[in-house]
Motif scaffolding. Structure first.
Motif, PDB file in Angstrom:
ATOM      1  N   CYS A   1      -8.489  15.021 -23.532  1.00 32.06           N
ATOM      2  CA  CYS A   1      -9.674  15.150 -22.678  1.00 32.06           C
ATOM      3  C   CYS A   1     -10.950  14.703 -23.372  1.00 32.06           C
ATOM      4  CB  CYS A   1      -9.823  16.598 -22.232  1.00 32.06           C
ATOM      5  SG  CYS A   1      -8.551  17.037 -21.036  1.00 32.06           S
ATOM      6  N   HIS A   2     -11.045  15.032 -24.659  1.00 32.85           N
ATOM      7  CA  HIS A   2     -12.325  14.780 -25.318  1.00 32.85           C
ATOM      8  C   HIS A   2     -12.396  13.400 -25.976  1.00 32.85           C
ATOM      9  CE1 HIS A   2     -14.061  18.577 -24.283  1.00 32.85           C
ATOM     10  NE2 HIS A   2     -12.975  19.206 -24.676  1.00 32.85           N
ATOM     11  N   THR A   3     -11.303  12.648 -25.916  1.00 35.57           N
ATOM     12  CA  THR A   3     -11.352  11.262 -26.394  1.00 35.57           C
ATOM     13  C   THR A   3     -10.942  10.315 -25.278  1.00 35.57           C
ATOM     14  OG1 THR A   3     -10.788  12.021 -28.596  1.00 35.57           O
ATOM     15  CG2 THR A   3     -10.589   9.670 -28.192  1.00 35.57           C
ATOM     16  N   GLU A   4      -9.718  10.503 -24.791  1.00 40.14           N
ATOM     17  CA  GLU A   4      -9.215   9.575 -23.774  1.00 40.14           C
ATOM     18  C   GLU A   4     -10.005   9.676 -22.475  1.00 40.14           C
ATOM     19  OE1 GLU A   4      -5.081   8.687 -22.426  1.00 40.14           O
ATOM     20  OE2 GLU A   4      -4.529   9.790 -24.217  1.00 40.14           O
ATOM     21  N   LEU A   5     -10.307  10.897 -22.041  1.00 46.30           N
ATOM     22  CA  LEU A   5     -10.933  11.078 -20.731  1.00 46.30           C
ATOM     23  C   LEU A   5     -12.447  11.227 -20.762  1.00 46.30           C
ATOM     24  CD1 LEU A   5      -8.303  13.349 -18.921  1.00 46.30           C
ATOM     25  CD2 LEU A   5      -8.565  10.879 -18.802  1.00 46.30           C
ATOM     26  N   ASP A   6     -13.041  11.189 -21.947  1.00 44.47           N
ATOM     27  CA  ASP A   6     -14.512  11.198 -22.036  1.00 44.47           C
ATOM     28  C   ASP A   6     -15.211  12.471 -21.584  1.00 44.47           C
ATOM     29  OD1 ASP A   6     -14.895   8.783 -23.254  1.00 44.47           O
ATOM     30  OD2 ASP A   6     -15.167   7.652 -21.401  1.00 44.47           O
ATOM     31  N   PHE A   7     -14.539  13.604 -21.637  1.00 47.79           N
ATOM     32  CA  PHE A   7     -15.264  14.856 -21.410  1.00 47.79           C
ATOM     33  C   PHE A   7     -16.041  15.179 -22.688  1.00 47.79           C
ATOM     34  CE2 PHE A   7     -11.759  15.841 -18.337  1.00 47.79           C
ATOM     35  CZ  PHE A   7     -12.546  16.077 -17.219  1.00 47.79           C
ATOM     36  N   ASN A   8     -17.312  15.506 -22.550  1.00 49.77           N
ATOM     37  CA  ASN A   8     -18.101  15.881 -23.721  1.00 49.77           C
ATOM     38  C   ASN A   8     -17.737  17.280 -24.171  1.00 49.77           C
ATOM     39  OD1 ASN A   8     -19.534  13.487 -23.421  1.00 49.77           O
ATOM     40  ND2 ASN A   8     -21.066  14.456 -22.103  1.00 49.77           N
ATOM     41  N   MET A   9     -17.999  17.566 -25.429  1.00 50.13           N
ATOM     42  CA  MET A   9     -17.764  18.921 -25.935  1.00 50.13           C
ATOM     43  C   MET A   9     -19.027  19.751 -25.801  1.00 50.13           C
ATOM     44  SD  MET A   9     -15.196  19.282 -29.063  1.00 50.13           S
ATOM     45  CE  MET A   9     -13.517  18.672 -29.010  1.00 50.13           C
ATOM     46  N   LYS A  10     -19.650  19.657 -24.665  1.00 44.62           N
ATOM     47  CA  LYS A  10     -20.798  20.510 -24.361  1.00 44.62           C
ATOM     48  C   LYS A  10     -20.800  20.698 -22.857  1.00 44.62           C
ATOM     49  CE  LYS A  10     -25.392  21.668 -25.585  1.00 44.62           C
ATOM     50  NZ  LYS A  10     -25.068  22.959 -24.971  1.00 44.62           N
ATOM     51  N   ALA A  11     -20.714  21.963 -22.453  1.00 43.18           N
ATOM     52  CA  ALA A  11     -20.585  22.255 -21.028  1.00 43.18           C
ATOM     53  C   ALA A  11     -21.748  21.661 -20.236  1.00 43.18           C
ATOM     54  CB  ALA A  11     -20.523  23.764 -20.811  1.00 43.18           C
ATOM     55  N   ASN A  12     -21.443  21.154 -19.054  1.00 40.69           N
ATOM     56  CA  ASN A  12     -22.432  20.635 -18.125  1.00 40.69           C
ATOM     57  C   ASN A  12     -23.207  19.411 -18.599  1.00 40.69           C
ATOM     58  OD1 ASN A  12     -22.491  22.443 -15.631  1.00 40.69           O
ATOM     59  ND2 ASN A  12     -22.441  23.927 -17.307  1.00 40.69           N
ATOM     60  N   THR A  13     -22.583  18.636 -19.481  1.00 40.03           N
ATOM     61  CA  THR A  13     -23.251  17.397 -19.892  1.00 40.03           C
ATOM     62  C   THR A  13     -22.502  16.165 -19.363  1.00 40.03           C
ATOM     63  OG1 THR A  13     -22.032  17.286 -21.983  1.00 40.03           O
ATOM     64  CG2 THR A  13     -24.157  18.411 -22.021  1.00 40.03           C
ATOM     65  N   THR A  14     -21.227  16.333 -18.997  1.00 39.95           N
ATOM     66  CA  THR A  14     -20.459  15.188 -18.497  1.00 39.95           C
ATOM     67  C   THR A  14     -20.770  14.988 -17.019  1.00 39.95           C
ATOM     68  OG1 THR A  14     -18.707  15.982 -19.958  1.00 39.95           O
ATOM     69  CG2 THR A  14     -18.135  14.176 -18.467  1.00 39.95           C
ATOM     70  N   GLU A  15     -20.939  13.739 -16.612  1.00 42.03           N
ATOM     71  CA  GLU A  15     -21.272  13.487 -15.204  1.00 42.03           C
ATOM     72  C   GLU A  15     -20.026  13.451 -14.333  1.00 42.03           C
ATOM     73  OE1 GLU A  15     -24.360  11.172 -13.988  1.00 42.03           O
ATOM     74  OE2 GLU A  15     -25.442  11.207 -15.888  1.00 42.03           O
ATOM     75  N   ILE A  16     -19.388  14.611 -14.215  1.00 41.20           N
ATOM     76  CA  ILE A  16     -18.194  14.703 -13.371  1.00 41.20           C
ATOM     77  C   ILE A  16     -18.663  14.769 -11.923  1.00 41.20           C
ATOM     78  CG2 ILE A  16     -16.045  15.987 -12.950  1.00 41.20           C
ATOM     79  CD1 ILE A  16     -16.776  17.568 -15.591  1.00 41.20           C
ATOM     80  N   ARG A  17     -18.220  13.828 -11.096  1.00 41.54           N
ATOM     81  CA  ARG A  17     -18.588  13.866  -9.683  1.00 41.54           C
ATOM     82  C   ARG A  17     -17.319  13.857  -8.856  1.00 41.54           C
ATOM     83  NH1 ARG A  17     -24.333  13.148  -9.021  1.00 41.54           N
ATOM     84  NH2 ARG A  17     -23.782  13.896  -6.956  1.00 41.54           N
ATOM     85  N   GLU A  18     -17.451  14.415  -7.666  1.00 42.68           N
ATOM     86  CA  GLU A  18     -16.355  14.433  -6.705  1.00 42.68           C
ATOM     87  C   GLU A  18     -15.759  13.020  -6.509  1.00 42.68           C
ATOM     88  OE1 GLU A  18     -14.585  16.414  -4.952  1.00 42.68           O
ATOM     89  OE2 GLU A  18     -14.193  15.537  -2.996  1.00 42.68           O
ATOM     90  N   VAL A  19     -16.632  12.022  -6.319  1.00 46.43           N
ATOM     91  CA  VAL A  19     -16.113  10.657  -6.095  1.00 46.43           C
ATOM     92  C   VAL A  19     -15.343  10.138  -7.311  1.00 46.43           C
ATOM     93  CG1 VAL A  19     -17.547   9.673  -4.274  1.00 46.43           C
ATOM     94  CG2 VAL A  19     -18.446   9.818  -6.593  1.00 46.43           C
TER      95      VAL A  19
END
Ligand code: HEC
Ligand code: HEC
Ligand code: HEC
Ligand code: HEC
Ligand code: HEC
Ligand code: HEC
Length: 249
Positions: A68-86
């Motif tokens: 998740c934190h490398t392949e999928l680009d989730f940041n290791m800080k809550a609420n900083t990744t621009e996860i959108r429904e689309v």
């Protein structure tokens, strides 16, 4: 002599915390079943939905952090990744798995993620943690032990697993500019010497294809193929071995 005496009594007294002088203000811990649960709410309530709760415990039984934190680009800080429904619907972020194949799909399951309750899944956690090796703090699961003893076997890569890839097929790495004979890369040959992590994700990122950035200039600086093919594996002079179609040498 007296110095040693004081040192010793000092050490003895120190085992009762009050005498040590040194106390640390540790942040308060949530209950075990909520440890590692992340509330994500950049746009949810704004759009009339409850905030999303993401449980780390559930996911780390199946995937290592790097998925998740490398392949999928989730940041290791809550609420900083621009996860959108689309984006999720296009197979990014949560949608890389929550597509009805690896995990429950988005449609019909809105409340499973948009639960708004940091305690959601606590019964499942209780059931799960009963059979896990224990420690004293946090979620109280000894993950190191769990991994070592094979109680969990999280996947280290998402897009592929050794075995279910067409590794016999050579990759053809096209040049950035036209008219250049492509280089050929064989996973099979390399796997005789190396493991996936020798190259992924540090030397070659799988998700964002490195190909566009391959160039002899980079390679000759020790990047990409050059990490090995300058000093130990056959050197760059052997054009034809990588570019079978090249006329030179
Ligand atoms: C696998 C988990 C998951 C499921 C299932 C899910 N979502 Fe989401 N959704 C998210 C996450 C994570 C975000 C980002 C949260 C935020 O920033 O507030 C999000 C954000 C949203 C947003 C905020 C607006 C935006 O553009 O991002 C809306 C609206 C939304 N989801 C609708 C839905 C609907 C409707 C469903 C059910 C059909 C659904 N979601 C199912 C994880 C999920
Ligand atoms: C299935 C995906 C997934 C896995 C596996 C995963 N994480 Fe996360 N992690 C997330 C998401 C999603 C967030 C929230 C990102 C955001 O909101 O921008 C997050 C956030 C975090 C945060 C920030 C917490 C905070 O409150 O700011 C840390 C630290 C973290 N993860 C560490 C880890 C570690 C260490 C592992 C492995 C033991 C791990 N993660 C495994 C998806 C994952
Ligand atoms: C790398 C794959 C992967 C990613 C990325 C991922 N999940 Fe999951 N998730 C799973 C799997 C596998 C399960 C367990 C199987 C199932 O329930 O379908 C699961 C289960 C869950 C559950 C149910 C937990 C329970 O109590 O059973 C929630 C909630 C959840 N995910 C939310 C999210 C949210 C929110 C995101 C994005 C921020 C996300 N997941 C990203 C694979 C993933
Ligand atoms: C270890 C493998 C390897 C060897 C050896 C190698 N190359 Fe490359 N070369 C590549 C890769 C990978 C690329 C990027 C993909 C492509 O352009 O085909 C590349 C790209 C190129 C390009 C495209 C332009 C550029 O700068 O990226 C030229 C021209 C080229 N190589 C010429 C040569 C010549 C001439 C030799 C011998 C002196 C050579 N290569 C040896 C792997 C190799
Ligand atoms: C010697 C280095 C090396 C090793 C070891 C290696 N790879 Fe690769 N891998 C590459 C290169 C180079 C590419 C092409 C990257 C690009 O195009 O950006 C690649 C691409 C991939 C791709 C994308 C394939 C495609 O068709 O787009 C996957 C999936 C992959 N590797 C998985 C693995 C797995 C799994 C292992 C271990 C079994 C592994 N790799 C071992 C160098 C390596
Ligand atoms: C992590 C180290 C490493 C990286 C990175 C790497 N290689 Fe190799 N490669 C090797 C080793 C080791 C061999 C075995 C031959 C040797 O040692 O000379 C090899 C062999 C080869 C062969 C010979 C195949 C055969 O059947 O004779 C080719 C072609 C090749 N590599 C191309 C590439 C290309 C192209 C890249 C970059 C896209 C690359 N390699 C990246 C380590 C690496």
């Amino acid at each position: 002599m007296t110095r040693i005496f004081f040192l010793l009594t000092g050490l003895l007294l120190c085992s009762s915390a009050a005498w040590c002088g040194e106390t640390f203000e540790l942040p308060p811990l949530p209950p075990p079943e909520e440890f590692g649960n992340i509330v994500i709410n950049r746009n949810s309530t704004r759009n009339g939905l409850l905030p999303v709760v993401f449980p780390h415990w559930k996911h780390r039984t199946k995937y290592t952090c790097r998925v998740c934190h490398t392949e999928l680009d989730f940041n290791m800080k809550a609420n900083t990744t621009e996860i959108r429904e689309v984006a999720n619907r296009k197979g990014k972020y949560c949608g890389a798995c929550h597509n009805g194949k690896k995990a429950f799909k988005l449609n019909g399951n809105c409340d499973k993620c948009h639960s708004g309750d940091i305690n959601s899944g606590s019964e499942k956690f209780a059931e799960f943690s009963k059979n896990m090796p224990h420690t004293s703090f946090g979620d109280r699961i000894n993950w190191v032990e769990a991994l070592k003893t094979g109680v969990i076997t999280p996947q280290n890569y998402l897009k592929m697993e050794p075995g279910d890839l067409p590794f016999d097929k050579d990759l053809v790495l096209e040049a950035g500019w036209g008219g250049i004979v492509p280089a050929v890369f064989s996973h099979k040959t390399h796997m005789g010497w190396l493991e996936c992590s020798s190259c992924h994700p540090d030397i070659f990122n799988i998700k964002k294809k490195t190909t566009a950035h391959f160039s002899m200039a980079y390679i000759l600086k020790g990047k990409f193929c050059g990490a090995c093919h300058l000093k130990v594996a056959f050197p760059m002079d052997d054009c034809k071995r990588c570019h079978p179609g090249i006329s030179r040498n």
